[in-house]
Design a protein around this motif. Structure first.
Motif, PDB file in Angstrom:
ATOM      1  N   PHE A 137       3.429   7.794   2.488  1.00 20.94           N
ATOM      2  CA  PHE A 137       4.288   6.843   3.185  1.00 20.94           C
ATOM      3  C   PHE A 137       4.499   7.345   4.605  1.00 20.94           C
ATOM      4  O   PHE A 137       4.820   8.511   4.815  1.00 20.94           O
ATOM      5  N   VAL A 138       4.334   6.457   5.562  1.00 23.42           N
ATOM      6  CA  VAL A 138       4.551   6.798   6.971  1.00 23.42           C
ATOM      7  C   VAL A 138       5.630   5.868   7.502  1.00 23.42           C
ATOM      8  O   VAL A 138       5.497   4.646   7.397  1.00 23.42           O
ATOM      9  N   TYR A 139       6.703   6.445   8.054  1.00 29.08           N
ATOM     10  CA  TYR A 139       7.767   5.622   8.633  1.00 29.08           C
ATOM     11  C   TYR A 139       8.447   6.395   9.750  1.00 29.08           C
ATOM     12  O   TYR A 139       8.492   7.625   9.733  1.00 29.08           O
ATOM     13  N   ALA A 140       8.940   5.639  10.743  1.00 31.60           N
ATOM     14  CA  ALA A 140       9.605   6.256  11.882  1.00 31.60           C
ATOM     15  C   ALA A 140      11.119   6.257  11.703  1.00 31.60           C
ATOM     16  O   ALA A 140      11.787   7.262  11.953  1.00 31.60           O
TER      17      ALA A 140
ATOM     18  N   GLU B 112       4.708  10.562  -1.478  1.00 34.18           N
ATOM     19  CA  GLU B 112       3.322  10.391  -1.884  1.00 34.18           C
ATOM     20  C   GLU B 112       3.256   9.787  -3.283  1.00 34.18           C
ATOM     21  O   GLU B 112       4.076  10.112  -4.148  1.00 34.18           O
ATOM     22  N   ILE B 113       2.286   8.873  -3.476  1.00 33.43           N
ATOM     23  CA  ILE B 113       1.992   8.358  -4.808  1.00 33.43           C
ATOM     24  C   ILE B 113       0.530   8.657  -5.119  1.00 33.43           C
ATOM     25  O   ILE B 113      -0.293   8.803  -4.219  1.00 33.43           O
ATOM     26  N   VAL B 114       0.227   8.753  -6.415  1.00 33.71           N
ATOM     27  CA  VAL B 114      -1.120   9.091  -6.866  1.00 33.71           C
ATOM     28  C   VAL B 114      -1.604   7.990  -7.800  1.00 33.71           C
ATOM     29  O   VAL B 114      -0.943   7.663  -8.776  1.00 33.71           O
ATOM     30  N   MET B 115      -2.774   7.413  -7.480  1.00 37.04           N
ATOM     31  CA  MET B 115      -3.402   6.385  -8.310  1.00 37.04           C
ATOM     32  C   MET B 115      -4.530   7.052  -9.097  1.00 37.04           C
ATOM     33  O   MET B 115      -5.377   7.722  -8.501  1.00 37.04           O
TER      34      MET B 115
ATOM     35  N   ASP C  50       4.195   2.356  10.867  1.00 35.74           N
ATOM     36  CA  ASP C  50       4.727   2.430   9.509  1.00 35.74           C
ATOM     37  C   ASP C  50       3.736   1.819   8.516  1.00 35.74           C
ATOM     38  O   ASP C  50       3.004   0.885   8.834  1.00 35.74           O
ATOM     39  N   GLY C  51       3.745   2.349   7.299  1.00 39.06           N
ATOM     40  CA  GLY C  51       2.893   1.820   6.246  1.00 39.06           C
ATOM     41  C   GLY C  51       2.648   2.857   5.168  1.00 39.06           C
ATOM     42  O   GLY C  51       3.193   3.958   5.185  1.00 39.06           O
ATOM     43  N   ILE C  52       1.806   2.482   4.220  1.00 39.07           N
ATOM     44  CA  ILE C  52       1.378   3.385   3.151  1.00 39.07           C
ATOM     45  C   ILE C  52      -0.133   3.516   3.283  1.00 39.07           C
ATOM     46  O   ILE C  52      -0.854   2.519   3.187  1.00 39.07           O
TER      47      ILE C  52
END
Length: 188
Positions: free
Chosen positions: A92-95, A141-144, A175-177
């Motif tokens: 995850f990226v966010y400001a 972080e998520i793991v698929m 921002d985003g995943i």
């Protein structure tokens, strides 16, 4: 220019059974079973007596002969999937506004909240055979994880595309995943 005959073989490892019937390939291994149809490709697929699989094309143009390598790559990915499996890691990226992610319905649905401070809840259904979990050691972080590389990568791209920034300068609003790693489970 037409090639008279072009072929490629792949080897099937121990503990994996590969069945070919009318360009329908089924691979069984310790992690499960995968089936893929190659009926759209005009190639011949058959098992050799030594246990290898041969893909061949007769009188094919250069572009048509490229489908041989594609079919072999698909079958190799199926063999890796039923023996080891695939895992995609997403960060995850966010400001400013922290992205909240909840994984519900037996690890198959991802709910994204508070993306850029928006009230809307984004629900992404993972493809069949794909499970999603939070990373234990890294915070955002998520793991698929799954056996079919197509389903794992499509699920990861659905999550990525649901968080695209609209009507803003994408050079500033990052921002985003995003996908951070693509691995075979247990390393290469």
């Amino acid at each position: 220019m037409r090639m008279i005959h072009k072929s490629q073989t792949i080897s099937v490892p121990e503990g994996v059974t590969l069945v070919v019937k009318a360009r329908q390939v089924t691979v069984k291994g310790p992690r499960g079973t995968l089936t893929k149809s190659f009926k759209h490709m005009s190639v011949d697929i058959f098992k050799l007596p030594n246990g290898q699989v041969q893909v061949e094309k007769w009188f094919g143009a250069t572009k048509e002969s490229a489908s041989i390598r594609s079919a072999c790559s698909h079958m190799t990915n199926m063999i890796i999937g039923v023996t080891k499996g695939f895992e995609y890691k997403m960060r995850f990226v966010y400001a400013h506004f922290p992205i909240n992610v909840a994984i519900v319905e037996k690890d198959t649905v991802v709910e994204i909240r508070n993306f850029l401070g928006e009230k809307i809840v984004r629900r992404i259904q993972c493809h069949p055979g794909v499970t999603c979990t939070r990373s234990k050691d890294i915070k955002d972080e998520i793991v698929m994880v799954g056996n079919d590389i197509d389903n794992v990568s499509l699920s990861a791209s659905l999550i990525n595309q649901s968080c695209h920034v609209k009507n803003k300068d994408i050079r500033k609003f990052l921002d985003g995943i995003y996908i951070s790693e693509r691995n075979v489970i247990g390393g290469r």
